[in-house]
Scaffold this motif. Structure first.
Motif, short mmCIF file in Angstrom:
data_model
loop_
_atom_site.label_atom_id
_atom_site.label_comp_id
_atom_site.label_asym_id
_atom_site.label_seq_id
_atom_site.Cartn_x
_atom_site.Cartn_y
_atom_site.Cartn_z
N LEU A 1 0.67 -1.27 0.18
CA LEU A 1 -0.01 -0.01 -0.09
C LEU A 1 0.70 1.23 0.02
O LEU A 1 1.92 1.40 0.69
CB LEU A 1 -0.82 0.01 1.24
N LYS A 2 0.66 2.25 -0.76
CA LYS A 2 1.29 3.49 -0.93
C LYS A 2 0.35 4.55 -0.42
O LYS A 2 -1.14 4.61 -0.96
CB LYS A 2 1.71 3.91 -2.23
N GLY A 3 0.38 5.59 0.54
CA GLY A 3 -0.60 6.53 0.76
C GLY A 3 0.24 7.45 1.74
O GLY A 3 1.09 7.69 1.80
N VAL A 4 -0.52 8.37 2.35
CA VAL A 4 -0.13 9.70 2.87
C VAL A 4 -0.86 9.72 4.45
O VAL A 4 -1.90 9.36 4.46
CB VAL A 4 -0.85 10.85 2.28
N LEU A 5 -0.07 10.11 5.23
CA LEU A 5 -0.28 10.22 6.73
C LEU A 5 0.05 11.72 7.09
O LEU A 5 1.02 12.41 6.76
CB LEU A 5 0.43 9.59 7.75
N MET A 6 -0.93 12.81 7.16
CA MET A 6 -0.89 14.07 7.54
C MET A 6 -1.04 13.92 9.23
O MET A 6 -1.72 13.75 9.72
CB MET A 6 -1.73 14.86 7.06
#
Length: 97
Positions: free
Chosen positions: A71-76
């Motif tokens: 999985l590739k994603g973003v955490l802000m």
């Protein structure tokens, strides 16, 4: 590494580059629709820090994340006054970059 003027610009570009999963920080892991991912099961590939020029509530870090399962994603993550409580393992992982 790229330079972005805003959090929105960073997230939009990361999405275009395949980081489509939204991750949320929980105490000892990051969470997405498919479940929780422990610190040892993901890598931070890019980090972008944004300072709040006039409002400390605008301070944030955007992490581009790849999990061991692909999985590739973003955490802000908003830091400062609004920061979340997290485990020592998560602190180490997010501070590493």
């Amino acid at each position: 590494m790229k330079v972005y003027d805003t959090v929105t610009a960073a997230i939009e570009d990361l999405r275009k580059r395949g980081y489509i999963t939204d991750f949320n920080l929980v105490f000892d892991s990051i969470q997405c629709n498919s479940g929780n991912v422990r610190p040892e099961d993901f890598d931070i590939t890019e980090t972008y820090r944004f300072e709040g020029d006039t409002d400390p509530g605008d301070e944030a870090v955007v992490y581009a994340i790849e999990t061991k399962s692909g999985l590739k994603g973003v955490l802000m993550y908003g830091y400062g006054v609004y920061s979340e409580d997290m485990s020592e393992d998560m602190i180490r992982k997010l501070s590493h970059r």
